[in-house]
Design an enzyme around this catalytic site. Structure first.
Site, PDB file in Angstrom:
ATOM      1  N   PHE A 128     -13.917   2.464   3.833  1.00 46.81           N
ATOM      2  CA  PHE A 128     -12.843   1.759   3.147  1.00 46.81           C
ATOM      3  C   PHE A 128     -12.445   2.567   1.918  1.00 46.81           C
ATOM      4  CE2 PHE A 128     -10.596  -1.377   0.713  1.00 46.81           C
ATOM      5  CZ  PHE A 128      -9.866  -2.029   1.703  1.00 46.81           C
ATOM      6  N   GLY A 174       0.773  -1.243   0.000  1.00 47.32           N
ATOM      7  CA  GLY A 174       0.000   0.000   0.000  1.00 47.32           C
ATOM      8  C   GLY A 174       0.800   1.287   0.000  1.00 47.32           C
ATOM      9  N   ASP A 193       0.816   3.459   4.525  1.00 47.48           N
ATOM     10  CA  ASP A 193      -0.248   4.186   3.837  1.00 47.48           C
ATOM     11  C   ASP A 193      -1.329   4.667   4.794  1.00 47.48           C
ATOM     12  OD1 ASP A 193      -1.089   1.591   4.386  1.00 47.48           O
ATOM     13  OD2 ASP A 193      -1.749   1.130   2.354  1.00 47.48           O
ATOM     14  N   ASP A 224      -5.270   2.290  10.439  1.00 46.18           N
ATOM     15  CA  ASP A 224      -6.676   1.908  10.569  1.00 46.18           C
ATOM     16  C   ASP A 224      -6.850   1.282  11.950  1.00 46.18           C
ATOM     17  OD1 ASP A 224      -9.264   1.010  10.250  1.00 46.18           O
ATOM     18  OD2 ASP A 224      -8.903  -0.139   8.446  1.00 46.18           O
TER      19      ASP A 224
HETATM   20  P1  IMP Z   1      -4.507  -1.750  10.138  1.00 50.17           P
HETATM   21  O1  IMP Z   1      -3.626  -2.888  10.565  1.00 50.17           O
HETATM   22  O2  IMP Z   1      -5.977  -2.063  10.326  1.00 50.17           O
HETATM   23  O3  IMP Z   1      -4.158  -0.419  10.770  1.00 50.17           O
HETATM   24  O4  IMP Z   1      -4.370  -1.569   8.593  1.00 50.17           O
HETATM   25  C1  IMP Z   1      -3.181  -1.606   8.049  1.00 50.17           C
HETATM   26  C2  IMP Z   1      -3.162  -1.935   6.587  1.00 50.17           C
HETATM   27  O5  IMP Z   1      -4.413  -2.355   6.054  1.00 50.17           O
HETATM   28  C3  IMP Z   1      -2.798  -0.676   5.856  1.00 50.17           C
HETATM   29  O6  IMP Z   1      -1.408  -0.557   5.769  1.00 50.17           O
HETATM   30  C4  IMP Z   1      -3.440  -0.903   4.511  1.00 50.17           C
HETATM   31  O7  IMP Z   1      -2.564  -1.608   3.685  1.00 50.17           O
HETATM   32  C5  IMP Z   1      -4.664  -1.751   4.820  1.00 50.17           C
HETATM   33  N1  IMP Z   1      -5.871  -0.898   4.938  1.00 50.17           N
HETATM   34  C6  IMP Z   1      -6.448  -0.414   6.060  1.00 50.17           C
HETATM   35  N2  IMP Z   1      -7.527   0.342   5.773  1.00 50.17           N
HETATM   36  C7  IMP Z   1      -7.618   0.342   4.419  1.00 50.17           C
HETATM   37  C8  IMP Z   1      -8.531   0.969   3.507  1.00 50.17           C
HETATM   38  O8  IMP Z   1      -9.485   1.686   3.848  1.00 50.17           O
HETATM   39  N3  IMP Z   1      -8.282   0.718   2.190  1.00 50.17           N
HETATM   40  C9  IMP Z   1      -7.264  -0.057   1.733  1.00 50.17           C
HETATM   41  N4  IMP Z   1      -6.389  -0.637   2.563  1.00 50.17           N
HETATM   42  C10 IMP Z   1      -6.569  -0.446   3.896  1.00 50.17           C
HETATM   43 MG    MG Z   2      -0.493  -1.558   4.266  1.00 48.68          MG
END
Ligand code: IMP
Ligand code: MG
Length: 181
Positions: A158, A48, A106, A109
């Protein structure tokens, strides 16, 4: 052809122009923070952050070594699976000792991915770790992460584009948009 194929997004949240301004501002923050610093190693979280990191690091004025780490949790859905898989980290570990690591991702979340990477970095013995993230979702994160350089906050939806995908697609959109429901 489904509706998603014809128009995968329902609304543009961040235009290409605003992304460019944001990346320029972040590069300037990095140039201040790392002025006269060598020994910086940028660790880019794939897939990402690839486009963001490339635009960002093209505008910095300090010497930087770039390395990549693959982290995945989504497995093709819009929800975090909760378990994070790192790839490429075993070869990297020895390169990180004593380095000033700039972690680039990127989006913040749930925070599970950044927490897993930061935990792993902690045992690699870097001299310093700073974290730069393009987007932060305005949610209660499952893991609290300290972000040193943040691009923009976005609402909880998303998103696709500018490197972010849905099931491996739409990374090439030049803006950030909310995925069509
Ligand atoms: P987390 O572990 O939930 O914080 O998310 C981390 C990874 O999930 C990010 O580095 C992104 O690659 C992917 N991700 C999280 N949210 C989104 C989104 O809304 N769209 C696309 N990829 C996402
Ligand atoms: Mg990622």
């Amino acid at each position: 052809m489904t509706a998603r194929d014809s128009k995968p997004y329902e609304r543009i949240l961040i235009s290409a122009e605003r992304l460019a301004q944001t990346v320029k501002r972040l590069a300037s923050e990095l140039n201040t923070a790392y002025a006269d610093t060598d020994n910086v190693l940028a660790l880019v979280i794939l897939e990402g952050a690839r486009i963001f990191a490339s635009d960002l690091l093209g505008q910095v004025h300090f010497p930087v070594q770039v390395e990549y780490l693959s982290a995945s949790s989504y497995r093709g859905t819009t929800q975090s699976s909760g378990s994070i898989r790192l790839q490429g980290h075993l070869d990297l570990a020895r390169k990180l000792r004593g380095r000033k690591v700039l972690l680039i991702d990127d989006i913040y979340d749930t925070g599970l991915t950044l927490a897993a990477v930061q935990d792993w970095l902690g045992i690699c013995g870097p001299a310093d770790v700073k974290t730069c993230v393009l987007l932060e979702k305005e949610i209660t994160h499952q893991k609290q992460i300290s972000i040193d350089f943040l691009g923009l906050s976005i609402e909880d939806c998303f998103v696709i584009g500018y490197g972010l995908d849905y099931q491996g697609r739409f990374r090439d959109l030049p803006f950030i948009a909310a995925l069509a429901q």
